[in-house]
Structures are given as C-alpha cells and as structure tokens.
Design a protein around this motif. Sequence first.
Motif, PDB file in Angstrom:
ATOM      1  N   GLY A  13       0.791  -1.220   0.000  1.00  0.00           N
ATOM      2  CA  GLY A  13       0.000   0.000   0.000  1.00  0.00           C
ATOM      3  C   GLY A  13       0.825   1.273   0.000  1.00  0.00           C
ATOM      4  N   LEU A  14       1.987   1.248   0.626  1.00  0.00           N
ATOM      5  CA  LEU A  14       2.818   2.441   0.735  1.00  0.00           C
ATOM      6  C   LEU A  14       3.954   2.472  -0.274  1.00  0.00           C
ATOM      7  CD1 LEU A  14       3.127   2.728   4.627  1.00  0.00           C
ATOM      8  CD2 LEU A  14       1.667   4.087   3.109  1.00  0.00           C
ATOM      9  N   GLY A  15       4.298   1.301  -0.811  1.00  0.00           N
ATOM     10  CA  GLY A  15       5.415   1.238  -1.736  1.00  0.00           C
ATOM     11  C   GLY A  15       6.693   1.700  -1.065  1.00  0.00           C
ATOM     12  N   ASN A  16       7.398   2.628  -1.708  1.00  0.00           N
ATOM     13  CA  ASN A  16       8.650   3.165  -1.168  1.00  0.00           C
ATOM     14  C   ASN A  16       8.455   4.528  -0.510  1.00  0.00           C
ATOM     15  OD1 ASN A  16       9.675   1.837  -4.180  1.00  0.00           O
ATOM     16  ND2 ASN A  16      10.476   1.000  -2.256  1.00  0.00           N
ATOM     17  N   LEU A  17       7.192   4.886  -0.252  1.00  0.00           N
ATOM     18  CA  LEU A  17       6.905   6.197   0.304  1.00  0.00           C
ATOM     19  C   LEU A  17       7.654   6.488   1.606  1.00  0.00           C
ATOM     20  CD1 LEU A  17       5.400   8.883   0.409  1.00  0.00           C
ATOM     21  CD2 LEU A  17       3.409   7.661   1.322  1.00  0.00           C
ATOM     22  N   PRO A  18       7.704   5.568   2.578  1.00  0.00           N
ATOM     23  CA  PRO A  18       8.416   5.908   3.823  1.00  0.00           C
ATOM     24  C   PRO A  18       9.883   6.243   3.610  1.00  0.00           C
ATOM     25  CG  PRO A  18       6.980   4.013   4.169  1.00  0.00           C
ATOM     26  CD  PRO A  18       7.001   4.273   2.688  1.00  0.00           C
ATOM     27  N   ALA A  19      10.585   5.466   2.779  1.00  0.00           N
ATOM     28  CA  ALA A  19      12.004   5.732   2.535  1.00  0.00           C
ATOM     29  C   ALA A  19      12.190   7.054   1.802  1.00  0.00           C
ATOM     30  CB  ALA A  19      12.627   4.593   1.737  1.00  0.00           C
ATOM     31  N   PHE A  20      11.321   7.329   0.833  1.00  0.00           N
ATOM     32  CA  PHE A  20      11.392   8.582   0.088  1.00  0.00           C
ATOM     33  C   PHE A  20      11.117   9.771   0.997  1.00  0.00           C
ATOM     34  CE2 PHE A  20       8.957  11.825  -2.315  1.00  0.00           C
ATOM     35  CZ  PHE A  20       9.970  12.289  -3.126  1.00  0.00           C
ATOM     36  N   ALA A  21      10.090   9.660   1.843  1.00  0.00           N
ATOM     37  CA  ALA A  21       9.728  10.763   2.723  1.00  0.00           C
ATOM     38  C   ALA A  21      10.813  11.037   3.752  1.00  0.00           C
ATOM     39  CB  ALA A  21       8.404  10.459   3.424  1.00  0.00           C
ATOM     40  N   HIS A  22      11.479   9.994   4.224  1.00  0.00           N
ATOM     41  CA  HIS A  22      12.501  10.156   5.255  1.00  0.00           C
ATOM     42  C   HIS A  22      13.719  10.907   4.732  1.00  0.00           C
ATOM     43  CE1 HIS A  22      15.118   9.348   8.627  1.00  0.00           C
ATOM     44  NE2 HIS A  22      15.997   8.778   7.817  1.00  0.00           N
ATOM     45  N   ASP A  23      14.155  10.600   3.512  1.00  0.00           N
ATOM     46  CA  ASP A  23      15.369  11.206   2.961  1.00  0.00           C
ATOM     47  C   ASP A  23      15.308  11.148   1.444  1.00  0.00           C
ATOM     48  OD1 ASP A  23      17.901  12.141   2.369  1.00  0.00           O
ATOM     49  OD2 ASP A  23      18.956  10.342   3.078  1.00  0.00           O
ATOM     50  N   PRO A  24      14.579  12.079   0.801  1.00  0.00           N
ATOM     51  CA  PRO A  24      14.419  11.989  -0.654  1.00  0.00           C
ATOM     52  C   PRO A  24      15.732  12.087  -1.421  1.00  0.00           C
ATOM     53  CG  PRO A  24      13.504  14.040   0.193  1.00  0.00           C
ATOM     54  CD  PRO A  24      13.808  13.188   1.368  1.00  0.00           C
ATOM     55  N   LEU A  25      16.676  12.888  -0.968  1.00  0.00           N
ATOM     56  CA  LEU A  25      17.942  13.028  -1.690  1.00  0.00           C
ATOM     57  C   LEU A  25      18.750  11.739  -1.613  1.00  0.00           C
ATOM     58  CD1 LEU A  25      18.997  16.623  -0.600  1.00  0.00           C
ATOM     59  CD2 LEU A  25      17.737  15.927  -2.649  1.00  0.00           C
ATOM     60  N   GLY A  26      18.842  11.170  -0.404  1.00  0.00           N
ATOM     61  CA  GLY A  26      19.544   9.902  -0.257  1.00  0.00           C
ATOM     62  C   GLY A  26      18.850   8.780  -0.995  1.00  0.00           C
ATOM     63  N   PHE A  27      17.525   8.793  -0.996  1.00  0.00           N
ATOM     64  CA  PHE A  27      16.761   7.777  -1.715  1.00  0.00           C
ATOM     65  C   PHE A  27      17.067   7.829  -3.205  1.00  0.00           C
ATOM     66  CE2 PHE A  27      12.828   6.435  -3.897  1.00  0.00           C
ATOM     67  CZ  PHE A  27      12.696   5.148  -3.393  1.00  0.00           C
ATOM     68  N   PHE A  28      17.087   9.024  -3.779  1.00  0.00           N
ATOM     69  CA  PHE A  28      17.376   9.150  -5.201  1.00  0.00           C
ATOM     70  C   PHE A  28      18.802   8.723  -5.521  1.00  0.00           C
ATOM     71  CE2 PHE A  28      13.947  12.607  -5.809  1.00  0.00           C
ATOM     72  CZ  PHE A  28      13.017  11.643  -6.176  1.00  0.00           C
ATOM     73  N   GLU A  29      19.742   9.036  -4.633  1.00  0.00           N
ATOM     74  CA  GLU A  29      21.113   8.594  -4.883  1.00  0.00           C
ATOM     75  C   GLU A  29      21.204   7.075  -4.878  1.00  0.00           C
ATOM     76  OE1 GLU A  29      24.693  10.882  -4.292  1.00  0.00           O
ATOM     77  OE2 GLU A  29      23.758  11.599  -2.431  1.00  0.00           O
ATOM     78  N   ARG A  30      20.476   6.436  -3.979  1.00  0.00           N
ATOM     79  CA  ARG A  30      20.487   4.958  -3.953  1.00  0.00           C
ATOM     80  C   ARG A  30      19.861   4.389  -5.217  1.00  0.00           C
ATOM     81  NH1 ARG A  30      19.187   6.206   1.400  1.00  0.00           N
ATOM     82  NH2 ARG A  30      16.977   5.737   1.122  1.00  0.00           N
ATOM     83  N   LEU A  31      18.830   5.026  -5.733  1.00  0.00           N
ATOM     84  CA  LEU A  31      18.235   4.565  -6.980  1.00  0.00           C
ATOM     85  C   LEU A  31      19.224   4.708  -8.133  1.00  0.00           C
ATOM     86  CD1 LEU A  31      14.544   5.896  -6.902  1.00  0.00           C
ATOM     87  CD2 LEU A  31      15.414   3.670  -6.193  1.00  0.00           C
ATOM     88  N   ARG A  32      19.941   5.828  -8.172  1.00  0.00           N
ATOM     89  CA  ARG A  32      20.921   6.017  -9.253  1.00  0.00           C
ATOM     90  C   ARG A  32      22.003   4.952  -9.216  1.00  0.00           C
ATOM     91  NH1 ARG A  32      25.691   8.021  -8.842  1.00  0.00           N
ATOM     92  NH2 ARG A  32      25.292   9.390  -7.056  1.00  0.00           N
ATOM     93  N   VAL A  33      22.479   4.651  -8.033  1.00  0.00           N
ATOM     94  CA  VAL A  33      23.515   3.627  -7.914  1.00  0.00           C
ATOM     95  C   VAL A  33      22.973   2.266  -8.343  1.00  0.00           C
ATOM     96  CG1 VAL A  33      24.972   2.396  -6.255  1.00  0.00           C
ATOM     97  CG2 VAL A  33      24.779   4.883  -6.132  1.00  0.00           C
ATOM     98  N   SER A  34      21.672   2.045  -8.165  1.00  0.00           N
ATOM     99  CA  SER A  34      21.078   0.747  -8.501  1.00  0.00           C
ATOM    100  C   SER A  34      21.031   0.500  -9.996  1.00  0.00           C
ATOM    101  CB  SER A  34      19.655   0.649  -7.927  1.00  0.00           C
ATOM    102  OG  SER A  34      19.677   0.715  -6.515  1.00  0.00           O
TER     103      SER A  34
END
Length: 459
Positions: free
Chosen positions: A22-43
């Motif tokens: 139901g939430l998907g990745n919303l909690p991780a994105f909301a907690h630290d959107p910049l860090g979340f995006f960097e982790r996606l780029r590395v992936s």
Amino acid sequence: MASETTVHGRDLVTPGPRRLPGLGNLPAFAHDPLGFFERLRVSGDLVEWRLGPQRALFVSRPEHIGELLTGIETVFRHPELGWALKLVLGDGVVTSEGAAWRRKRALVQPAVRPRQARSYAATMTECAAQLAAAWQPGRIVDVRREMLALTQRIAVRTLFGTDSTGREDVIGSAMDVAQRAIGDEFRGLTLFLPSWVPTPGRRRLRRAVEVIDAEVARVTHERRRATGDRDDLLSRLLAARDDDGKPLSDREVRDEAVTLYIGGHETTGTTLTWAWYLLSRNPGARARLDGELRTVLAGRTPEFDDLRRLPFTEQVVKETLRLYPPVWLMTGVAKEGSTIGGLPLPAGTVVWSSQWSAHRDPRWFPDPGAFRPERWDPAVGPAAPDHAWFPFGGGARACLGARFAMVEAVLVLATLAQHVHVDTGPDEVAPRTGLTLQPGSPVRGRLLPAVDHGTAASG
C-alpha cells in the motif's frame, strides 16, 4: 513492466528497493528523498519504484533525462504538482499545461528574454554594492537571510519597478512556511490527503499565501498608479496581449507575478548562500576567485560586459548549481505510447529524475562530491554530456529566467567578493528539500575583509 527489459542492449530496468504493502517506497522517500534518489541512481539507469500506489520509474542517464525534459507536453504529461504548490503559484506558467500553458508562456516569455538581463545588470550590482558598504568586518550574519533580502530587493526593483525595503522579514517568513509545506507534500507526507483536509500545515500555508498575495498586490497597486513609460516586468505583463488581443486577467497577472517574484529571488538567493558556504570551505577556489576579480575589476563595480571576462566567477556559480541545485526534482507522466530509451511505458507511469543525484554521478563528474569550479573550464577536459547538468530543467518547460539568474548570481558574487569574505566556519550544513533545495540549518558567517580571508577562512 518487466524487470529484465533491455534498453539499447545494455541498460536494464532494475527493480527498486523493497516496497511496503500500500505504501510502496513512500516511507524511505519521505525520510530522505535526496539519499533515496542517490540509492536509486547507484542501482541502475532505469529503476522501478512506487510512491504509494503510483507506478514510478527513476531515470539517471543523461539521454534518458533529455527524453523526459524534451518530451513534456508531447510524450509526457505535466504532472499534478500538489495542492500546496498550486496554492502558492496558482495557475501560472509553471503549473498550467496544454493550451493554457502555451498561451501564458507566449505572453510571459518576451518579458524575460535573455537580452532583458543586460538592462537590469546595473540594478543588480547597485543593490549588491549597497549591501557590501553596509557589511561591517567582524559581524556574524545569517548568510541566507542576507542573500534572500538582497535578491528580493533586486527582484522587486527589476521585476516590479519599486522597492521593498523593510519588508524582507515579512515576505521571508511567509516564504519559509510555504517552503516547508511544499517540501512536506513533495515527500509524500500530505500528497494523498484530499485538498479539503484542514491540517495544521495547510492552515499555516493559507496564512502565508495571504501574506505573499498582499505583498504582491501592494507592489502591483503601486505599479498601476505609476505614471510614465516603465521597462519593468510588471509593465510588460500588463501590456502583454495574446494572438486574439486579449490581455492577462488580474488573476493571471497575480499568478505570473508570484511565480516570477519567487523564482527571481528565492533560487538565486539560495544559490548565493551555498556559494559562500562552498568558497569558505575551499580556500584555494576562493583565492583564485580573488585573483580574477583583482585582475579584471581592480576594485570597480562590475558591469554586464564584464561577464565574459569573469569565467572563473561563472564556474563557481555553475559548480554551486551542480552540488546544490535549487530545483532538485523533475517529473513527467507517461501518455499512451510513451517510451524512454526505447522502453514502452504503461500510461500513467510517473517518470522521475533528480538534479541532485544526476549532478553527483561519477561517470560524468569525477570526484563528484568535491567543489571544483575548474571542471567547467573547457580547457581542463571534455564536457559532461547534455542533460547531465540541468539546474534549470530543459526542453519547452525550461526555466524562463535561467539567463537572468546566471547574470545576477555572477554579478552579485563578483560585487560582494571584492569587498568581503564570508567565513561560514567548519560545520557542515545539510540541505533540506522544499520548493528549492535550501540549507537545513542556519548558515552563519563572519564577515572578513576580502584581503584578509586567506588566514582566517576555514579549510
């Protein structure tokens, strides 16, 4: 969307981090959107994830980012930007789409053409010189507040043909409230709440928008009462006519004025704040900046024609925009038949890219976390690919005021840096996401004479 789809025979769509029901990745994105995006780029270059129930794709390669930026209004639909942003900006050129957007852009664009920056350069440097004269060595200042007050004066004088002396705290406080509300919504904290839900944050935002509206109404009223020919932006907005001879309505003038008023001082003021922070922590770059300013200007106030003679000053601004881009997020919604890199996208997929993560990609920017203005010198090495650096967006919806912002940042920095060094000390300042990427804590700086900063600046 298959996780093993091959794009150009080498790029794979990578499954994103683990999702919650139901939430998907919303909690991780909301907690630290910049860090979340960097982790996606590395992936990977194309990464699947979900913002709540929304299917999303994060893109990192410059060519894919370019497809997104140039495809808005054709291949991709402009996304819903949220209740908070709409409340602040109304139905201006940033938030509208389709025929309404095309009409408004055609009406607004002539007022902010690059050549207009030349006529405003003297105002930019005059305001900066006044601040430099008022700054007393030894004082400790709130750097962001000082820079926002300066760029607000410039914005109001160049865009509205009046002044705002004494109003900086009023509008600044309201903008801080708006920033936080928009940032909360971008992080998904209120994104899925119906607009009628009266949260405390939304009540605060409504009050802040009332203050912003009142300030814009004040300068607009003053401008309407002024006599004689004027060359400011508001005059151009009031005089603009579409192909049918129809002017902008009072509400449309308000929305475009607020959009340009905010964009005209918030982004540049924040960029200058980060520039002082970075120069304070990198004395070698500061020394090279000093050398250029002494050689080119020899103590005089810079003029528009000096821009081409201040390449390192411009490189400082560009490198600041790389590390701390005011706009840190771009999105588009796939239409029927949309593709990225040849990959078919289900209609409704939200495609995301982030200036923050793209600008720190080591493939295009070696030692990406380092402040190295010289990386923008064409003689140093090959340039990064198109759309690896995109602080002003791109395509048809690129920032209309990009040239104005660059001219202002370079001239203001050159004017101030001749007279003063701002030593922000050794403490690190983390960014906070909102309408712009701004310092997450106050940036306090001790004012030092420019000639003396070499022994006092922090390394």
